[in-house]
Enzyme design. Structure first.
Site, PDB file in Angstrom:
ATOM      1  N   GLY A  37     -25.430 -33.469   6.449  1.00 51.04           N
ATOM      2  CA  GLY A  37     -25.337 -34.898   6.766  1.00 51.04           C
ATOM      3  C   GLY A  37     -23.917 -35.258   7.155  1.00 51.04           C
ATOM      4  O   GLY A  37     -22.952 -34.665   6.662  1.00 51.04           O
ATOM      5  N   ARG A  90     -34.862 -29.846  11.211  1.00 51.68           N
ATOM      6  CA  ARG A  90     -35.049 -28.489  10.656  1.00 51.68           C
ATOM      7  C   ARG A  90     -35.662 -28.499   9.266  1.00 51.68           C
ATOM      8  O   ARG A  90     -36.566 -27.721   8.964  1.00 51.68           O
ATOM      9  CB  ARG A  90     -33.691 -27.785  10.547  1.00 51.68           C
ATOM     10  N   HIS A  95     -29.298 -34.766  -6.642  1.00 46.23           N
ATOM     11  CA  HIS A  95     -28.855 -34.289  -5.325  1.00 46.23           C
ATOM     12  C   HIS A  95     -28.580 -32.776  -5.355  1.00 46.23           C
ATOM     13  O   HIS A  95     -27.451 -32.334  -5.127  1.00 46.23           O
ATOM     14  CB  HIS A  95     -27.605 -35.060  -4.868  1.00 46.23           C
ATOM     15  N   ILE A  96     -29.647 -32.027  -5.610  1.00 50.29           N
ATOM     16  CA  ILE A  96     -29.494 -30.570  -5.731  1.00 50.29           C
ATOM     17  C   ILE A  96     -30.150 -29.829  -4.563  1.00 50.29           C
ATOM     18  O   ILE A  96     -30.387 -28.622  -4.644  1.00 50.29           O
ATOM     19  CB  ILE A  96     -30.084 -30.058  -7.063  1.00 50.29           C
ATOM     20  N   GLY A  97     -30.460 -30.576  -3.489  1.00 48.19           N
ATOM     21  CA  GLY A  97     -31.196 -29.985  -2.365  1.00 48.19           C
ATOM     22  C   GLY A  97     -30.680 -28.622  -1.920  1.00 48.19           C
ATOM     23  O   GLY A  97     -31.445 -27.690  -1.731  1.00 48.19           O
TER      24      GLY A  97
HETATM   25  C1  8YV Z   1     -24.895 -31.016   0.109  1.00 49.82           C
HETATM   26  C2  8YV Z   1     -26.219 -32.733   1.481  1.00 49.82           C
HETATM   27  O1  8YV Z   1     -25.251 -29.866  -0.528  1.00 49.82           O
HETATM   28  O2  8YV Z   1     -25.357 -31.263   3.090  1.00 49.82           O
HETATM   29  C3  8YV Z   1     -25.742 -32.387   2.838  1.00 49.82           C
HETATM   30  O3  8YV Z   1     -25.741 -33.285   3.718  1.00 49.82           O
HETATM   31  O4  8YV Z   1     -26.712 -33.759   1.279  1.00 49.82           O
HETATM   32  C4  8YV Z   1     -26.135 -31.823   0.316  1.00 49.82           C
HETATM   33  O5  8YV Z   1     -27.267 -31.031   0.344  1.00 49.82           O
HETATM   34  C5  8YV Z   1     -23.874 -31.529  -0.792  1.00 49.82           C
HETATM   35  O6  8YV Z   1     -23.757 -32.861  -0.681  1.00 49.82           O
HETATM   36  C6  8YV Z   1     -22.547 -30.820  -0.570  1.00 49.82           C
HETATM   37  O7  8YV Z   1     -21.704 -31.500   0.339  1.00 49.82           O
END
Ligand code: 8YV
Length: 340
Positions: A83, A164, A305-307
């Site tokens: 993001g 994706r 927020h552990i995606g």
């Molecule tokens: C990140 C996320 O892992 O990458 C993104 O946009 O939202 C998260 O999955 C986390 O914020 C590390 O910057």
């Protein structure tokens, strides 16, 4: 000895592979925040002064203040994220600063989590766990519909955003026997199709573009939010959206908190307008106190927020963001660069 050409700021300790790449780059001199928490803004502003590159996280806003603090030699921002809503792209464009990001590294990890939240929401995983932890199991009279939820087999899955991660989620859901997928995307049709060639044709189920959000809300048994946060998507899932959803449907958000209006979601859960919700993100995260109204909702699972939090993914994000940083400084092609 070669002199170090570029001053760089890194706002977090990186997983080992990224850290090694950074240390091995002979043309950079770097300062790095060493604590295991987001870096202080003042520290960043102070150390950005004179830097040619900054490697940073989602928690660091990239705005005029930071760009001005750095000065005119700043060439590259490398974000450890897919993001980029923490970045003011127009400022970067106007200063000719390149932006690197890590969109491919975390696709699988985030899609895995979307599946987990989907199943947990449908099968009342959070509620079940809570009952066991609260010691309620011995007193729970068994009945045929105790803690029963809707099935994934036969479900229509609606995606808000079809990039994706959404497509990787759809792929994972196919073996569960879903019946149909609908998606809403702001991408021109042909660009969206580029990604899912093979997925559409090989899925064996209809995968169809939706006319509008109403169709996604009305038709879906599972709504998965996977779009970027923009002024257009902020509170896209609000009172009207939630009221349009089926009572047996679940909402999953693996994208950004503000896309879902939290107050409206609490109300929808309280009034049983929807069956449940599985959230990886929420408005105002991480400031969610224990007495937050959302946490009182039994049918809501919220994880912090552990995606992308699997070890390999985080290693890959680290190496990719360092590579982006170095490529940006050296005037080479980045692994992934945002077209500003
Ligand atoms: C990140 C996320 O892992 O990458 C993104 O946009 O939202 C998260 O999955 C986390 O914020 C590390 O910057």
């Amino acid at each position: 000895m070669m002199s170090r050409k570029y001053n760089v700021v890194v706002t977090r300790q990186l997983p080992e592979a990224g850290q090694i790449l950074l240390q091995d780059a002979s043309d950079i001199e770097f300062v790095q925040w060493t604590e295991d928490r987001p870096c202080d803004r003042d520290w960043l502003l102070q150390h950005a002064k004179g830097a040619s590159g900054i490697l940073l996280m989602l928690t660091e806003k990239v705005n005029e203040e930071l760009i001005n603090a750095a000065g005119p030699q700043l060439k590259v921002i490398a974000s450890f994220s897919v993001g980029t809503d923490h970045v003011d792209r127009s400022i970067l464009k106007s200063h000719n600063i390149r932006l690197g990001y890590t969109p491919t590294a975390l696709t699988d990890a985030c899609a895995d989590l979307a599946v987990m939240l989907t199943l947990m929401s449908q099968r009342r995983g959070g509620e079940s766990l809570r009952k066991v932890l609260d010691g309620q199991w011995p007193q729970m009279p068994w009945s045929p519909l105790l803690l029963a939820g809707p099935p994934i087999r036969g479900a229509t899955v609606g995606f808000l955003g079809f990039g994706r991660i959404a497509q990787a989620t759809l792929k994972r859901l196919l073996p569960f026997g879903i019946a149909r997928a609908l998606y809403l995307t702001s991408r021109p049709r042909e660009r969206a199709r580029e990604h899912y060639i093979g997925l559409l044709d090989g899925s064996g189920i209809p995968v169809e573009p939706a006319q509008d959000w109403r169709e996604v809300a009305r038709e879906s048994d599972v709504v998965i939010v996977g779009c970027a946060l923009t002024p257009q998507t902020k509170h896209l899932v609000g009172p009207e959206f939630l009221a349009t959803m089926k009572k047996r449907a679940v909402l999953v958000n693996i994208a950004r908190g503000p896309i879902v209006d939290t107050d409206a979601l609490v109300k929808a859960l309280e009034e049983e307008q929807i069956f449940g919700a599985g959230l990886d993100v929420v408005e105002n995260e991480p400031n969610i106190p224990a007495d937050h109204a959302l946490l009182k909702q039994e049918r809501c699972i919220l994880v912090p927020h552990i995606g992308s939090a699997n070890t390999e993914t985080r290693e890959q994000m680290a190496t990719e963001s360092v590579r982006n940083l170095l490529a940006g400084l050296r005037g080479e092609n980045m692994v992934n660069e945002v077209v500003l």
